[in-house]
Design a protein around this motif. Sequence first.
Motif, PDB file in Angstrom:
ATOM      1  N   ARG A   1       0.167 -70.924 -21.793  1.00  0.00           N
ATOM      2  CA  ARG A   1       0.005 -69.466 -21.837  1.00  0.00           C
ATOM      3  C   ARG A   1      -1.406 -69.080 -21.442  1.00  0.00           C
ATOM      4  O   ARG A   1      -1.804 -67.929 -21.580  1.00  0.00           O
ATOM      5  CB  ARG A   1       0.349 -68.947 -23.232  1.00  0.00           C
ATOM      6  CG  ARG A   1       1.833 -69.013 -23.556  1.00  0.00           C
ATOM      7  CD  ARG A   1       2.099 -68.556 -24.982  1.00  0.00           C
ATOM      8  NE  ARG A   1       1.707 -67.179 -25.185  1.00  0.00           N
ATOM      9  CZ  ARG A   1       1.004 -66.738 -26.218  1.00  0.00           C
ATOM     10  NH1 ARG A   1       0.613 -67.572 -27.168  1.00  0.00           N
ATOM     11  NH2 ARG A   1       0.684 -65.473 -26.338  1.00  0.00           N
TER      12      ARG A   1
ATOM     13  N   THR B   1      -8.105 -73.394 -23.248  1.00  0.00           N
ATOM     14  CA  THR B   1      -8.639 -73.794 -21.942  1.00  0.00           C
ATOM     15  C   THR B   1      -9.513 -75.033 -21.993  1.00  0.00           C
ATOM     16  O   THR B   1      -9.957 -75.514 -20.954  1.00  0.00           O
ATOM     17  CB  THR B   1      -9.467 -72.635 -21.338  1.00  0.00           C
ATOM     18  OG1 THR B   1     -10.487 -72.263 -22.272  1.00  0.00           O
ATOM     19  CG2 THR B   1      -8.586 -71.433 -21.059  1.00  0.00           C
TER      20      THR B   1
ATOM     21  N   HIS C   1      -6.544 -78.564 -17.371  1.00  0.00           N
ATOM     22  CA  HIS C   1      -5.954 -78.186 -16.082  1.00  0.00           C
ATOM     23  C   HIS C   1      -4.437 -78.380 -16.194  1.00  0.00           C
ATOM     24  O   HIS C   1      -3.930 -79.479 -15.960  1.00  0.00           O
ATOM     25  CB  HIS C   1      -6.547 -79.065 -14.970  1.00  0.00           C
ATOM     26  CG  HIS C   1      -6.049 -78.719 -13.598  1.00  0.00           C
ATOM     27  ND1 HIS C   1      -6.564 -77.678 -12.860  1.00  0.00           N
ATOM     28  CD2 HIS C   1      -5.066 -79.258 -12.841  1.00  0.00           C
ATOM     29  CE1 HIS C   1      -5.924 -77.607 -11.703  1.00  0.00           C
ATOM     30  NE2 HIS C   1      -5.014 -78.555 -11.663  1.00  0.00           N
TER      31      HIS C   1
ATOM     32  N   ILE D   1       6.782 -66.695 -14.794  1.00  0.00           N
ATOM     33  CA  ILE D   1       6.246 -66.293 -13.484  1.00  0.00           C
ATOM     34  C   ILE D   1       5.641 -64.902 -13.603  1.00  0.00           C
ATOM     35  O   ILE D   1       4.532 -64.635 -13.135  1.00  0.00           O
ATOM     36  CB  ILE D   1       7.348 -66.318 -12.401  1.00  0.00           C
ATOM     37  CG1 ILE D   1       7.758 -67.756 -12.094  1.00  0.00           C
ATOM     38  CG2 ILE D   1       6.890 -65.622 -11.134  1.00  0.00           C
ATOM     39  CD1 ILE D   1       8.959 -67.872 -11.189  1.00  0.00           C
TER      40      ILE D   1
ATOM     41  N   LEU E   1       1.642 -63.733 -13.374  1.00  0.00           N
ATOM     42  CA  LEU E   1       1.226 -62.686 -12.444  1.00  0.00           C
ATOM     43  C   LEU E   1       0.432 -61.612 -13.174  1.00  0.00           C
ATOM     44  O   LEU E   1      -0.605 -61.137 -12.690  1.00  0.00           O
ATOM     45  CB  LEU E   1       2.465 -62.076 -11.780  1.00  0.00           C
ATOM     46  CG  LEU E   1       2.243 -61.178 -10.564  1.00  0.00           C
ATOM     47  CD1 LEU E   1       1.465 -61.898  -9.488  1.00  0.00           C
ATOM     48  CD2 LEU E   1       3.577 -60.695 -10.015  1.00  0.00           C
TER      49      LEU E   1
ATOM     50  N   ALA F   1      -2.978 -62.889 -13.963  1.00  0.00           N
ATOM     51  CA  ALA F   1      -3.833 -62.927 -12.775  1.00  0.00           C
ATOM     52  C   ALA F   1      -4.325 -61.524 -12.428  1.00  0.00           C
ATOM     53  O   ALA F   1      -5.496 -61.322 -12.120  1.00  0.00           O
ATOM     54  CB  ALA F   1      -3.068 -63.522 -11.598  1.00  0.00           C
TER      55      ALA F   1
ATOM     56  N   GLN G   1      -5.559 -67.654 -13.602  1.00  0.00           N
ATOM     57  CA  GLN G   1      -4.568 -67.908 -12.564  1.00  0.00           C
ATOM     58  C   GLN G   1      -3.444 -68.771 -13.120  1.00  0.00           C
ATOM     59  O   GLN G   1      -3.620 -69.489 -14.099  1.00  0.00           O
ATOM     60  CB  GLN G   1      -5.223 -68.631 -11.388  1.00  0.00           C
ATOM     61  CG  GLN G   1      -6.249 -67.810 -10.627  1.00  0.00           C
ATOM     62  CD  GLN G   1      -5.603 -66.730  -9.789  1.00  0.00           C
ATOM     63  OE1 GLN G   1      -4.467 -66.873  -9.349  1.00  0.00           O
ATOM     64  NE2 GLN G   1      -6.304 -65.622  -9.602  1.00  0.00           N
ATOM     65  N   ALA G   2      -2.307 -68.702 -12.465  1.00  0.00           N
ATOM     66  CA  ALA G   2      -1.172 -69.533 -12.862  1.00  0.00           C
ATOM     67  C   ALA G   2      -1.548 -71.006 -12.733  1.00  0.00           C
ATOM     68  O   ALA G   2      -2.366 -71.376 -11.892  1.00  0.00           O
ATOM     69  CB  ALA G   2       0.036 -69.224 -11.979  1.00  0.00           C
ATOM     70  N   PRO G   3      -0.944 -71.874 -13.554  1.00  0.00           N
ATOM     71  CA  PRO G   3      -1.208 -73.310 -13.406  1.00  0.00           C
ATOM     72  C   PRO G   3      -0.821 -73.796 -12.015  1.00  0.00           C
ATOM     73  O   PRO G   3       0.028 -73.204 -11.345  1.00  0.00           O
ATOM     74  CB  PRO G   3      -0.295 -73.938 -14.458  1.00  0.00           C
ATOM     75  CG  PRO G   3      -0.058 -72.861 -15.459  1.00  0.00           C
ATOM     76  CD  PRO G   3      -0.065 -71.593 -14.682  1.00  0.00           C
ATOM     77  N   GLU G   4      -1.458 -74.881 -11.607  1.00  0.00           N
ATOM     78  CA  GLU G   4      -1.102 -75.482 -10.325  1.00  0.00           C
ATOM     79  C   GLU G   4       0.354 -75.922 -10.370  1.00  0.00           C
ATOM     80  O   GLU G   4       0.861 -76.318 -11.419  1.00  0.00           O
ATOM     81  CB  GLU G   4      -2.016 -76.697 -10.080  1.00  0.00           C
ATOM     82  CG  GLU G   4      -1.814 -77.346  -8.733  1.00  0.00           C
ATOM     83  CD  GLU G   4      -2.786 -78.490  -8.476  1.00  0.00           C
ATOM     84  OE1 GLU G   4      -3.614 -78.787  -9.372  1.00  0.00           O
ATOM     85  OE2 GLU G   4      -2.713 -79.071  -7.382  1.00  0.00           O
TER      86      GLU G   4
END
Lengths: 137, 370
Positions: free
Chosen positions: A46, A50, A59, A86, A90, A93, A99-102
Amino acid sequence: MLKTAFMLFLLSVTFTGTSFGGFVVIVNKENPVSKIKKRDLKNIYRLKKTTWKSGLPIHPVNLKPEDSVREDFSKKIVKKTSQSMIKFYLKRALSGEGQAPETAKSEAEMFKIVSGNKGAVGYASRGDDSVKTVPVE
Amino acid sequence: MKRVSLSVGFFVLLFLSGVQSASAVKLEAGEWDFGINGFMDGVYTWMSNMPMVMTNSSGMQMAGKMPEQSSLDQEHMNLLFGVKRNKIRVNINVDARNNYTSEGDGRGNLKFEEIYGEYTLNDFVRIRTGTILAPFGLYNSVRYITPLFATVVLPQMYEMPGNYDIGTDSINKNFTPSKASFMLSGDYLGDSTEINYYLYISNGKRAKSGRDENLDKGFGGRLRGTFLDNYKLGFSYYTVKNDEDSLGQERLYGADIELNLEELLKFEAEYVLDNFGKRKNRHTYYARLTAYIGTFSPFVAYDYADDDANALYKRGQTRYSVGTGYNVSNLVTIKAEYHYHKFSDKDTAPALVSGTDTIDMFRASVIYVF
């Protein structure tokens, strides 16, 4: 007999590293973490948590949204569907909160990303020699 | 005509682009993460009339009202640039407004809504500095990010209706603070409980001498708790001396609640009390219930704003709203809503404006996110 079966079940849950079935949680081999709490995993995905306790930046890595393992992980850990997440990413962001996870295109790519980043965490349907599997509490 | 055709063309472009897949720009290079996100939106507004108060050349305030009118505008073009490396993050939020008019009337406006750097010490301590939207209530820190709220316009505490400013003994200001320059924040993350805190400093009004006086600084904070994952309660506070209206020490008190029933229903309510040293209190509150039914998100809302010192809003304005959002795709959303405004009668001296007691308003917007 029943007692034996129950003990075997407990042992299997302890040593396979997952209480949920369907996926295992993986981290980089150099990450000192030996287990991870479900609430920490939820907060990682979520984008709330971090950093690891060691101070290493976390990460997170996701599989593709249409992957059934991601859907299973999302529902059981984050308590939301992939589609909801998703939208959630968004919104995060757009509000500048992260930002969304890789996203890994496949489990092979997931292993590659996690093994290449000390702070990475991900999930897959199975473990791999290149990464460390950690149980979820 | 040219302006209307350009606006229509813009909307068509939005729909056509909505059928294509698009995503934000996201790059990762070693330890660096770069991201570019943004959105564009256009708004259509129709109103039956609008009360106005004007001051004539003799200084006398006159009542009146504007007739029925409508407008179609491209409202925002917003870009968010984000850079992250380990524990350091930099965000730049640029907003271009009303810049799609073709008549050269100068209403276009390009603003840096936020520019800040943030350092994360740990989950409990984050330090942010720059130009920051002050965290107050549910929406102040995202007030310009229209994809993040269900309605076309925010409640009156964030966005007072037009023509609020009557020029004397009142100022056209919202109930919530503007921007902060330094912020400390952090989270406690429990199993199904979460506590978030924010403490910030803002610039108040500069002293007449032009110096940046410390006594003019504003201070604020917000505390929010999430319980059982779905129930949220928040409190906000802000105080400043000699803010833009120079009416002494101002104190804003806010309370908000958000209740979620799975992903089916959301109930939100907020209250703000604006206390001045030299003027009567203002207060405002609203409640909204939103349902999530497939790709639709219908809602009903009640909103009230009261300002005894403002001749127009001395009577208090109530706004009843009903509307819905529709997600065409993950990237395109349409919103439409109807508002019924009513000025209430009060025992205090009658308001200056008696031209109208009610206003009907319809708004629709299309938002494209990338």
